[in-house]
Design an enzyme around this catalytic site. Structure first.
Site, PDB file in Angstrom:
ATOM      1  N   TYR A  37      31.426  45.326  54.984  1.00  0.00           N
ATOM      2  CA  TYR A  37      31.971  43.971  55.191  1.00  0.00           C
ATOM      3  C   TYR A  37      32.722  43.925  56.520  1.00  0.00           C
ATOM      4  O   TYR A  37      32.528  43.022  57.335  1.00  0.00           O
ATOM      5  CB  TYR A  37      32.898  43.615  54.026  1.00  0.00           C
ATOM      6  N   GLY A  87      32.089  39.631  41.474  1.00  0.00           N
ATOM      7  CA  GLY A  87      32.057  38.735  42.625  1.00  0.00           C
ATOM      8  C   GLY A  87      32.183  37.275  42.238  1.00  0.00           C
ATOM      9  O   GLY A  87      31.717  36.395  42.950  1.00  0.00           O
ATOM     10  N   LEU A  88      32.818  37.009  41.096  1.00  0.00           N
ATOM     11  CA  LEU A  88      32.999  35.618  40.641  1.00  0.00           C
ATOM     12  C   LEU A  88      34.443  35.162  40.819  1.00  0.00           C
ATOM     13  O   LEU A  88      34.871  34.169  40.247  1.00  0.00           O
ATOM     14  CB  LEU A  88      32.551  35.470  39.183  1.00  0.00           C
ATOM     15  N   ASP A 133      32.088  32.050  55.944  1.00  0.00           N
ATOM     16  CA  ASP A 133      33.480  31.568  55.855  1.00  0.00           C
ATOM     17  C   ASP A 133      34.352  32.114  56.980  1.00  0.00           C
ATOM     18  O   ASP A 133      35.090  31.370  57.622  1.00  0.00           O
ATOM     19  CB  ASP A 133      34.093  31.829  54.468  1.00  0.00           C
ATOM     20  N   HIS A 193      28.741  34.800  54.037  1.00  0.00           N
ATOM     21  CA  HIS A 193      29.326  35.417  55.243  1.00  0.00           C
ATOM     22  C   HIS A 193      29.471  34.377  56.360  1.00  0.00           C
ATOM     23  O   HIS A 193      29.463  34.720  57.539  1.00  0.00           O
ATOM     24  CB  HIS A 193      28.505  36.620  55.717  1.00  0.00           C
ATOM     25  N   ASP A 230      37.252  31.209  48.070  1.00  0.00           N
ATOM     26  CA  ASP A 230      37.423  31.477  46.637  1.00  0.00           C
ATOM     27  C   ASP A 230      38.612  30.725  46.060  1.00  0.00           C
ATOM     28  O   ASP A 230      38.535  30.124  44.986  1.00  0.00           O
ATOM     29  CB  ASP A 230      37.600  32.983  46.396  1.00  0.00           C
TER      30      ASP A 230
END
Length: 382
Positions: A223, A126-127, A37, A35, A174
């Site tokens: 989020y 979450g990858l 980024d 958290h 990501d």
């Protein structure tokens, strides 16, 4: 049959001629920097050896034809000369369409493509299976048509597609690690400048990802709440982002802030500092210090940012009890379930796998999924 062989065989079978290129883009795991980024901070991810693979060839017209091997060979077809709009029923199509639409806005010097897509990045863990797909599609067009786009631009293009076309808010990490990952390295990324520094991974250390398989429900709404709380904190300090606030400045006035906002801010500031230090510990091969920083990161996510769940905390405790100070473990990803990441000496992996298998399901009623990964190369031909 590996993904390259599978997609090439399917390409020849469906399209009736051989693919000219095969492109891969990896998934990722974030070792530390959670958290941070969207607060213009630092993250330390590595690309993993699970990827999206696309066999492809250029066409001599303006049509794009796509086959999704993992969805019963579902097909999509659209023209580069008509407005690209969302697909009503195939969500996977929208990632492809979004990337192509946004590429047109960047550099439209390309024609049609045939492609067959397959991947083994676990979805919903979450990858970053979606970022891997976006970067792979962007790289296909860049390679086939020699577009003057670098990895960072392909990553930004994927992020735009996900935010604006698919309609899902995400930071840039990501896509960036999928595009720029380096074998046997992690990447310290500055999310403000998009500058990335390769950090060598210690030899003989496995990157272990364990999916709690706890179904995330709160992740979207919570989020957004966390983002708002961080923005409130930045406004309090009259700064563009929390990246610009020092821990000293925060500690001096923390009592004046709303108590919940203060906890959120403290996590981001301390996590940023931990991430920069972690890069240096990793480079020195100091797994003990890295383990301490990962433990502090997890405690901060649990107590200050409040994004862990009991199942994740249980998983972290089991792994930590097994490895002691010989490595590190923490929750990774957005929170409220998902995965933990651990850096573990390779010879300890079987003991960790056994401890988790014996204890996690017994304590939570859920069976975990265990992945042993290596830090891998970013997007390109394979």
């Amino acid at each position: 049959m590996n993904l390259k062989e599978k997609t090439r065989a399917l390409f020849a079978e469906i399209f009736g001629y051989p693919a000219t290129h095969t492109i891969q883009a990896p998934g990722r795991v974030n070792l530390i920097g959670e958290h941070t980024d969207y607060n213009d901070g630092f993250v330390l991810p590595c690309a993993i050896d699970y990827q999206t693979v696309i066999s492809c060839a250029p066409r001599d017209d303006r049509t794009v034809r796509v086959i999704a091997a993992d969805y019963d060979n579902q097909a999509d077809e659209f023209s580069l000369d008509a407005p690209i709009v969302t697909h009503d029923s195939q969500q996977w199509s929208n990632y492809v369409r979004g990337v192509v639409k946004h590429l047109q806005q960047r550099n439209n010097a390309f024609g049609g493509v045939d492609m067959v897509i397959s991947g083994n990045v676990p979805q919903g863990a979450g990858l970053s299976s979606s970022a891997s797909l976006e970067v792979a599609v962007g790289t296909v067009f860049q390679q086939l048509y020699h577009l003057p786009l670098d990895g960072a631009q392909i990553a930004l293009n994927g992020q735009e597609a996900e935010n604006q076309f698919v309609g899902c808010n995400c930071g840039i990490m990501d896509q960036l690690i999928s595009a720029l990952g380096k074998k046997d390295h992690a990447l310290l990324i500055d999310c403000r400048t998009l500058g990335a520094k390769a950090v060598s991974m210690p030899k003989g250390v496995a990157v272990v990802i364990i999916n709690s398989n706890f179904k995330r429900t709160l992740v979207g709404s919570e989020y957004n709440t966390r983002r708002e709380q961080c923005e409130t904190g930045a406004r309090f300090f009259q700064q563009p982002a929390l990246r610009d606030v020092s821990l000293e400045a925060f500690n001096a006035v923390a009592s004046e802030l709303d108590p919940v906002v203060a906890k959120r801010v403290r996590h981001v500031l301390s996590e940023n500092a931990r991430t920069v230090e972690a890069a240096s510990a990793l480079e020195k091969g100091d797994l003990q210090r890295m383990g301490q920083l990962m433990a502090e990161s997890h405690a901060s996510m649990r107590d200050d940012f409040e994004i862990t769940v009991p199942q994740i905390d249980t998983l972290v405790d089991i792994v930590k009890a097994t490895i002691g100070d010989q490595g590190g473990v923490r929750m990774t990803g957005g929170g409220f379930g998902g995965c933990v990441v651990a850096l573990i000496p390779e010879d300890l992996v079987p003991a960790v796998q056994q401890a988790v298998a014996q204890q996690y399901e017994a304590k939570t009623g859920i069976k975990e999924t265990f992945y042993v990964c290596k830090s891998s190369q970013g997007a390109g031909q394979c």
